[in-house]
Design a protein around this motif. Sequence first.
Motif, PDB file in Angstrom:
ATOM      1  N   TRP A 131       2.100  66.715  21.686  1.00  0.00           N
ATOM      2  CA  TRP A 131       2.075  65.941  22.933  1.00  0.00           C
ATOM      3  C   TRP A 131       2.218  66.863  24.146  1.00  0.00           C
ATOM      4  O   TRP A 131       2.637  66.444  25.201  1.00  0.00           O
ATOM      5  CB  TRP A 131       3.204  64.907  22.942  1.00  0.00           C
ATOM      6  N   SER A 176      12.338  70.843  19.506  1.00  0.00           N
ATOM      7  CA  SER A 176      11.770  70.699  20.848  1.00  0.00           C
ATOM      8  C   SER A 176      12.111  69.319  21.408  1.00  0.00           C
ATOM      9  O   SER A 176      12.535  68.424  20.673  1.00  0.00           O
ATOM     10  CB  SER A 176      10.257  70.898  20.810  1.00  0.00           C
ATOM     11  N   SER A 177      11.945  69.165  22.705  1.00  0.00           N
ATOM     12  CA  SER A 177      12.244  67.863  23.296  1.00  0.00           C
ATOM     13  C   SER A 177      11.018  67.301  23.991  1.00  0.00           C
ATOM     14  O   SER A 177      10.074  68.028  24.330  1.00  0.00           O
ATOM     15  CB  SER A 177      13.423  67.966  24.263  1.00  0.00           C
ATOM     16  N   LEU A 178      11.037  66.015  24.195  1.00  0.00           N
ATOM     17  CA  LEU A 178       9.889  65.293  24.731  1.00  0.00           C
ATOM     18  C   LEU A 178      10.407  64.156  25.592  1.00  0.00           C
ATOM     19  O   LEU A 178      11.365  63.484  25.221  1.00  0.00           O
ATOM     20  CB  LEU A 178       9.071  64.740  23.553  1.00  0.00           C
ATOM     21  N   HIS A 196       4.456  68.866  24.554  1.00  0.00           N
ATOM     22  CA  HIS A 196       5.851  68.670  24.944  1.00  0.00           C
ATOM     23  C   HIS A 196       6.668  69.953  24.895  1.00  0.00           C
ATOM     24  O   HIS A 196       7.789  69.983  25.391  1.00  0.00           O
ATOM     25  CB  HIS A 196       6.491  67.618  24.031  1.00  0.00           C
ATOM     26  N   ILE A 197       6.110  70.998  24.281  1.00  0.00           N
ATOM     27  CA  ILE A 197       6.825  72.279  24.267  1.00  0.00           C
ATOM     28  C   ILE A 197       6.432  73.016  25.537  1.00  0.00           C
ATOM     29  O   ILE A 197       5.257  73.334  25.747  1.00  0.00           O
ATOM     30  CB  ILE A 197       6.460  73.094  23.007  1.00  0.00           C
ATOM     31  N   ASP A 244      11.694  69.534  15.117  1.00  0.00           N
ATOM     32  CA  ASP A 244      11.513  70.990  15.211  1.00  0.00           C
ATOM     33  C   ASP A 244      12.380  71.586  16.320  1.00  0.00           C
ATOM     34  O   ASP A 244      12.269  72.770  16.637  1.00  0.00           O
ATOM     35  CB  ASP A 244      10.034  71.336  15.442  1.00  0.00           C
ATOM     36  N   PHE A 258       8.634  56.542  17.327  1.00  0.00           N
ATOM     37  CA  PHE A 258       8.039  56.262  18.632  1.00  0.00           C
ATOM     38  C   PHE A 258       6.525  56.417  18.567  1.00  0.00           C
ATOM     39  O   PHE A 258       5.984  57.116  17.720  1.00  0.00           O
ATOM     40  CB  PHE A 258       8.618  57.167  19.725  1.00  0.00           C
ATOM     41  N   LEU A 286      12.913  66.272  18.971  1.00  0.00           N
ATOM     42  CA  LEU A 286      12.104  66.200  17.756  1.00  0.00           C
ATOM     43  C   LEU A 286      12.745  67.051  16.657  1.00  0.00           C
ATOM     44  O   LEU A 286      13.639  67.858  16.923  1.00  0.00           O
ATOM     45  CB  LEU A 286      10.677  66.686  18.038  1.00  0.00           C
ATOM     46  N   ALA A 326       5.912  59.143  15.218  1.00  0.00           N
ATOM     47  CA  ALA A 326       6.749  60.255  14.783  1.00  0.00           C
ATOM     48  C   ALA A 326       8.197  59.837  14.956  1.00  0.00           C
ATOM     49  O   ALA A 326       8.495  58.848  15.628  1.00  0.00           O
ATOM     50  CB  ALA A 326       6.439  61.496  15.618  1.00  0.00           C
TER      51      ALA A 326
END
Lengths: 319, 218
Positions: B49, A306-308, B51-52, A304, A275, A302, A285
Amino acid sequence: MQSSNGRGPLSGMKATGAATEDVRQYILDHEIPLRRRTDGDRTPTILQYGAFVGSVIEHHAALVRAMDRARAHITAMEEGNRSVASGTVIIADSLSGSRGRFARSWFAPAGGLWGCLIHANTLLPESRRFLSLATGVACCEAIRQAGADDARLRWVNDVLIGGKKAAGFLIQGFSGPRHLDAYDLIGFGININNRSFPDELQNSATSLAEEVGHPVDLHYFTAVFLAKLTWNLGLLYFEEANDLRGDGFSGRNGEHLLLEGWKELSDTIGRRVVFGQNVFEDQTAEATVTGLDDDGGLRLRLDDGSSLALQSGEIRYRD
Amino acid sequence: MVHEIDFDEILGKYRSDPYDYIDVCATHTGLVRCLVPEGGEVAAPSGEWLHIPGTVLYEITRERNSKFVTSHTNGTISSIHAELDGRFVEAGEKLMTIRHPMKKKEIIENILKEVLFLFPAPERAKYFFSLDIQSRIEKKGARAVTINAGDEIITMSLMKRDTPIYYDGEPGVIYSVYFRPGISVSQGDPLIGVCAPEKLPLIQKIITRVKADWDAEQ
């Protein structure tokens, strides 16, 4: 177009392109019965909300860009103290200077459906953000209706058949120069009967005719696409009215009907993707798609953990 | 927007209390459960980003839908309305305050925001300079780029819908840029700060004065 499942051509279709009455006729003959099966009594209301689509249909043999023609049309109407009809559709048999996002070239020879819909912006921002999704859903439904049953949506609104892109959209805001009225110019490019592509697109692009194995009646397809747009843009107004009344959205578990429709047509959720804002030029990434947020954003996990939520940009499948 | 600045008063204020106090209010009506103690440290969003998410501050439940609300800044919980914990609250009700320690750069930006014309984001979206402005910035730097009302300066990008944004403020140079490509900006937050040419000396004075005072303090 001939088809074994009753998807026949419109009677009396004009040779130069679908007219407003052709779209209306298709809606009466096909869209209303189809939608009544799943949406029951709300069907006429939703279609009334979307009835502005195709209020005027302007057909050209050739244009440089349909978006430019739309801007010129709005400007001329305002300068003449006239109103622009929301839902005006500008179609050209071919475009000589078409382009996609980030100034990417878009090949638009004769045989495809190329054009632009002028939408007078009367939606709240919460609904307006779904315009891109609604356009993709409409196109994917139309392509399936025309025989490509495996057409799928890739977030936001790319329509893929067999993993190759058959349609793309570009939506740009525009303010009338005199009255500063806000419009959305919904540009569409759908590969229908055009079967040859530039070398760089050979492996990533396809057309409806190539996939179904025979030429498609372009006028019929235009009417189907505009009928599907009538429904899906109508959904935005319908659900907005429901929400403003305090009734919430109408889908299962209170979900917005458009998002429900998008999920049914998309194979994006669960995929491994790359994306970025521009996946060909920017730093990108990889992530796994875990869902679609209530605001249409793409939920990514992602590596690691984590989410986005992706609200903008684009994706390409990695698996 | 002000035209004159009382440096001594403003700098005195930041020297005696170099913190920003950010009220945390209920995002909507619902049953609230506070999840941080008074005096607790909270973290801001992080990651490439952003995002965390930051530290979870409270949970709010409406019609069996729970939402965890996180901190948008780092700092310490300086006060908390403990009496609201476990109670039903209205949208916008103040729940707690975060005391955020300000860096020199933030202090300068805060003062500048009183002098610059702030051009706000029309919607929550991602923003990019228009191609023309971007190429001028790359050639000369933002502070050498003058914009006028009616100029197409920024593209708003949201869900593959790109909308040109036209500047509607006073003419000036792009002095501060508050957005980063690829990071969403909330509706109403400033995108750029524009400085009229005649105010540039005032801006320079602010920066020089804050830097000098702050460095002398350290």
